[in-house]
Design a protein around this motif. Sequence first.
Motif, PDB file in Angstrom:
ATOM      1  N   PRO A  54     -38.768 -26.742 -35.940  1.00 41.64           N
ATOM      2  CA  PRO A  54     -37.451 -27.681 -35.125  1.00 41.64           C
ATOM      3  C   PRO A  54     -38.158 -29.009 -34.899  1.00 41.64           C
ATOM      4  N   ASN A  55     -36.943 -29.487 -35.695  1.00 43.07           N
ATOM      5  CA  ASN A  55     -36.650 -31.028 -35.041  1.00 43.07           C
ATOM      6  C   ASN A  55     -37.153 -32.338 -36.221  1.00 43.07           C
ATOM      7  N   TYR A  56     -38.306 -30.825 -36.860  1.00 37.87           N
ATOM      8  CA  TYR A  56     -39.191 -32.084 -37.984  1.00 37.87           C
ATOM      9  C   TYR A  56     -38.127 -33.302 -38.512  1.00 37.87           C
ATOM     10  N   ARG A  57     -37.278 -33.368 -38.619  1.00 36.88           N
ATOM     11  CA  ARG A  57     -36.973 -34.694 -39.210  1.00 36.88           C
ATOM     12  C   ARG A  57     -36.702 -36.066 -38.454  1.00 36.88           C
ATOM     13  N   GLU A  58     -36.948 -35.595 -37.052  1.00 33.29           N
ATOM     14  CA  GLU A  58     -37.411 -36.935 -36.210  1.00 33.29           C
ATOM     15  C   GLU A  58     -38.591 -36.995 -36.297  1.00 33.29           C
ATOM     16  N   HIS A  59     -39.409 -36.267 -36.921  1.00 32.74           N
ATOM     17  CA  HIS A  59     -41.458 -36.979 -37.237  1.00 32.74           C
ATOM     18  C   HIS A  59     -41.512 -37.752 -38.097  1.00 32.74           C
ATOM     19  N   LEU A  60     -39.843 -37.757 -38.716  1.00 30.49           N
ATOM     20  CA  LEU A  60     -40.693 -38.419 -40.488  1.00 30.49           C
ATOM     21  C   LEU A  60     -39.990 -39.819 -40.564  1.00 30.49           C
ATOM     22  N   TYR A  61     -40.963 -40.627 -41.443  1.00 32.24           N
ATOM     23  CA  TYR A  61     -40.713 -41.961 -41.818  1.00 32.24           C
ATOM     24  C   TYR A  61     -40.212 -42.155 -42.124  1.00 32.24           C
ATOM     25  N   VAL A  62     -38.703 -42.413 -42.977  1.00 33.56           N
ATOM     26  CA  VAL A  62     -37.857 -42.622 -43.785  1.00 33.56           C
ATOM     27  C   VAL A  62     -37.126 -43.863 -44.490  1.00 33.56           C
ATOM     28  N   GLY A  63     -37.105 -44.455 -43.391  1.00 34.36           N
ATOM     29  CA  GLY A  63     -36.685 -45.897 -42.923  1.00 34.36           C
ATOM     30  C   GLY A  63     -37.904 -46.408 -43.533  1.00 34.36           C
ATOM     31  N   LYS A  64     -38.651 -46.242 -43.267  1.00 38.78           N
ATOM     32  CA  LYS A  64     -40.441 -47.136 -43.137  1.00 38.78           C
ATOM     33  C   LYS A  64     -40.229 -46.876 -45.570  1.00 38.78           C
ATOM     34  N   LEU A 108     -32.141 -30.277 -45.490  1.00 35.89           N
ATOM     35  CA  LEU A 108     -32.954 -28.736 -45.606  1.00 35.89           C
ATOM     36  C   LEU A 108     -33.680 -28.346 -44.973  1.00 35.89           C
ATOM     37  N   ALA A 109     -32.896 -26.944 -44.403  1.00 36.23           N
ATOM     38  CA  ALA A 109     -33.093 -26.580 -43.119  1.00 36.23           C
ATOM     39  C   ALA A 109     -34.813 -26.405 -42.663  1.00 36.23           C
ATOM     40  N   GLU A 110     -34.490 -26.497 -40.684  1.00 37.03           N
ATOM     41  CA  GLU A 110     -35.466 -25.932 -40.272  1.00 37.03           C
ATOM     42  C   GLU A 110     -35.596 -24.321 -40.763  1.00 37.03           C
ATOM     43  N   ARG A 111     -37.286 -24.358 -40.006  1.00 35.78           N
ATOM     44  CA  ARG A 111     -37.614 -22.881 -39.882  1.00 35.78           C
ATOM     45  C   ARG A 111     -38.144 -22.396 -42.004  1.00 35.78           C
ATOM     46  N   SER A 112     -37.646 -23.980 -43.371  1.00 35.73           N
ATOM     47  CA  SER A 112     -37.690 -23.283 -44.243  1.00 35.73           C
ATOM     48  C   SER A 112     -38.695 -22.984 -44.399  1.00 35.73           C
ATOM     49  N   ARG A 113     -38.972 -22.586 -45.899  1.00 35.96           N
ATOM     50  CA  ARG A 113     -40.551 -21.809 -46.424  1.00 35.96           C
ATOM     51  C   ARG A 113     -40.706 -22.496 -47.785  1.00 35.96           C
ATOM     52  N   ILE A 114     -42.353 -23.753 -47.347  1.00 33.01           N
ATOM     53  CA  ILE A 114     -41.801 -24.296 -49.043  1.00 33.01           C
ATOM     54  C   ILE A 114     -43.441 -23.711 -49.148  1.00 33.01           C
ATOM     55  N   GLY A 115     -43.061 -23.444 -50.382  1.00 33.94           N
ATOM     56  CA  GLY A 115     -44.280 -22.851 -51.464  1.00 33.94           C
ATOM     57  C   GLY A 115     -45.161 -24.049 -51.649  1.00 33.94           C
ATOM     58  N   LEU A 116     -45.926 -24.610 -51.994  1.00 35.33           N
ATOM     59  CA  LEU A 116     -47.104 -25.152 -52.102  1.00 35.33           C
ATOM     60  C   LEU A 116     -48.387 -24.746 -52.931  1.00 35.33           C
ATOM     61  N   PRO A 162     -47.914 -28.896 -34.414  1.00 32.11           N
ATOM     62  CA  PRO A 162     -47.122 -29.385 -36.132  1.00 32.11           C
ATOM     63  C   PRO A 162     -45.360 -30.052 -35.378  1.00 32.11           C
ATOM     64  N   ASN A 163     -45.718 -30.944 -35.591  1.00 32.12           N
ATOM     65  CA  ASN A 163     -44.042 -31.329 -35.279  1.00 32.12           C
ATOM     66  C   ASN A 163     -42.910 -30.915 -36.787  1.00 32.12           C
ATOM     67  N   ILE A 164     -44.089 -31.728 -38.577  1.00 31.34           N
ATOM     68  CA  ILE A 164     -43.317 -30.654 -39.525  1.00 31.34           C
ATOM     69  C   ILE A 164     -43.619 -29.661 -40.239  1.00 31.34           C
ATOM     70  N   MET A 165     -44.864 -29.317 -40.245  1.00 38.43           N
ATOM     71  CA  MET A 165     -44.661 -28.078 -40.435  1.00 38.43           C
ATOM     72  C   MET A 165     -46.137 -27.354 -39.836  1.00 38.43           C
ATOM     73  N   ALA A 166     -45.797 -25.792 -40.099  1.00 35.80           N
ATOM     74  CA  ALA A 166     -47.059 -24.984 -39.585  1.00 35.80           C
ATOM     75  C   ALA A 166     -46.967 -24.407 -40.983  1.00 35.80           C
ATOM     76  N   LEU A 167     -48.373 -24.081 -40.823  1.00 32.79           N
ATOM     77  CA  LEU A 167     -49.295 -23.540 -42.441  1.00 32.79           C
ATOM     78  C   LEU A 167     -48.829 -21.596 -42.179  1.00 32.79           C
ATOM     79  N   GLU A 168     -49.280 -21.118 -43.136  1.00 34.24           N
ATOM     80  CA  GLU A 168     -48.998 -19.997 -42.722  1.00 34.24           C
ATOM     81  C   GLU A 168     -50.101 -19.058 -43.296  1.00 34.24           C
ATOM     82  N   ASP A 169     -50.817 -17.976 -42.806  1.00 31.57           N
ATOM     83  CA  ASP A 169     -52.088 -17.542 -43.282  1.00 31.57           C
ATOM     84  C   ASP A 169     -52.908 -17.453 -44.585  1.00 31.57           C
ATOM     85  N   GLN A 170     -51.661 -16.549 -45.153  1.00 32.69           N
ATOM     86  CA  GLN A 170     -51.851 -16.492 -46.418  1.00 32.69           C
ATOM     87  C   GLN A 170     -51.584 -17.826 -47.536  1.00 32.69           C
TER      88      GLN A 170
END
Length: 390
Positions: free
Chosen positions: A321-331, A295-303, A166-174
């Motif tokens: 990596p490069n997740y920001r390039e796949h966002l639609y901030v302007g829209k 917000l740094a690439e490879r950061s761990r985010i809890g949900l 995935p381009n934005i976030m990889a989900l961890e298994d736990q």
Amino acid sequence: MKIGIDKIGFYAPHLFVDMNKLAVSRNVEPEKFTIGIGQEKMSIPPITQDPVTLAANAALEVLDEKDKEAIDFVIFGTESGIDSSKSAGVYVHDLLGLNPYARVIEVKQACYGATAGIQMAKGHIALNPKSKVLVLGSDIARYGLDTPGEATQGAGAVALVISADPNIMALEDQSVYFTSDIMDFWRPVYSDKAFVDGKLSNEQYISFFSKVWEQYKTKSGLELNDFEAICFHLPYTKMGLKALKTVLDEGSEDAKERLVANYKISTGYNRNVGNIYTGSLYLSLLSLIEQKDDLAERSRIGLFSYGSGAVGEFFTGILQPNYREHLYVGKHNNLFSARKEVTVPEYEEIFQQTLPTDGSTVNLDINNDPASICLSGMDDNKRQYVNKVK
Ligand code: HMG
């Protein structure tokens, strides 16, 4: 193989009411709504928007032709579905012109539906790495005019494309999930408004968070300091903060400061939209990743996902990596700035508009609704939808 969120789309109706003005008209101090509840604006769905159109508009902005071909599973999470039999996802599948060789379902467990969809999608991608899954979370939150829940209404949808690499976030298994039969919030099939025991719902939200968080730490060996941010299901923006505060003392001074600052950013969109039920957690994630430039690439985010009734889950993802390039901030900035304010009496009038339930025909004026996909009427008990750009 990494599996996770490849794209995130979002849509909210073009109308909103100002919470300061709603407070005045309800004889409540505005600070109760803006600070005590933590909401600035509340999205108001015109009669030409329903959970189907909201979801279809959210997905429309992110899907390209390759996605439309690769998506072979659509999972529509909602608790304000329009039909007790047919999945809302089937309408969306048609409105978006998706590959017909697809499986389409609707899932329900209050605000937890989209999370269940994401976890199912993960399993599907593990077995079919080339396919993509479209997970939709779309709802209209209604408690009623001049009720305690009114300030926590809202409307909107998120659309998530789940894929391998995935381009934005990889989900961890736990992941830790927990279920218990609780009457904190429910909506019998004969009612278009939810019933709620507000105080109990707040208590249960915190209690579920505590249960899954404690178990998560034991299972994963991770601790609070390992998180860059934690995003919460946000029925209103004060709610997640109450939960976060119960664990803050577990962290270092740095971690506390970081988590509180990032929590604030993660509430930005929700504060201006209201509760969108099953999409709320993902709107909060979107707010964080779109509004925090550094917000740094490879950061761990809890949900933390919570759906009344009740099911809770804590899981995590790593920003790619490069997740920001796949966002639609302007829209999304444009979506917010183009919205139109309605007065409280106008909101009340819109709130009370209903569709026929006797099979009669009604044609709705969709010219005033800037959305690409609208509900244009009803005929013979069938909703009529229009995709203006198809
Ligand atoms: P209420 O009884 O009107 O409000 O209902 P309150 O009296 O509890 O006040 C709210 C807060 O405002 C309090 O802060 C007050 O102190 C503060 P708290 O003690 O909670 O920190 N306040 C002020 N602050 C500043 N200046 C002032 C002022 N006055 C008061 N002048 C309630 C609030 C949320 C219960 C109600 O709106 C409600 O029932 N909402 C719907 C239920 C809900 O959202 N529950 C949340 C947890 S359950 C959940 O998340 C699931 C859900 O999304 C559904 C699903 O899963 O499908 C809801």
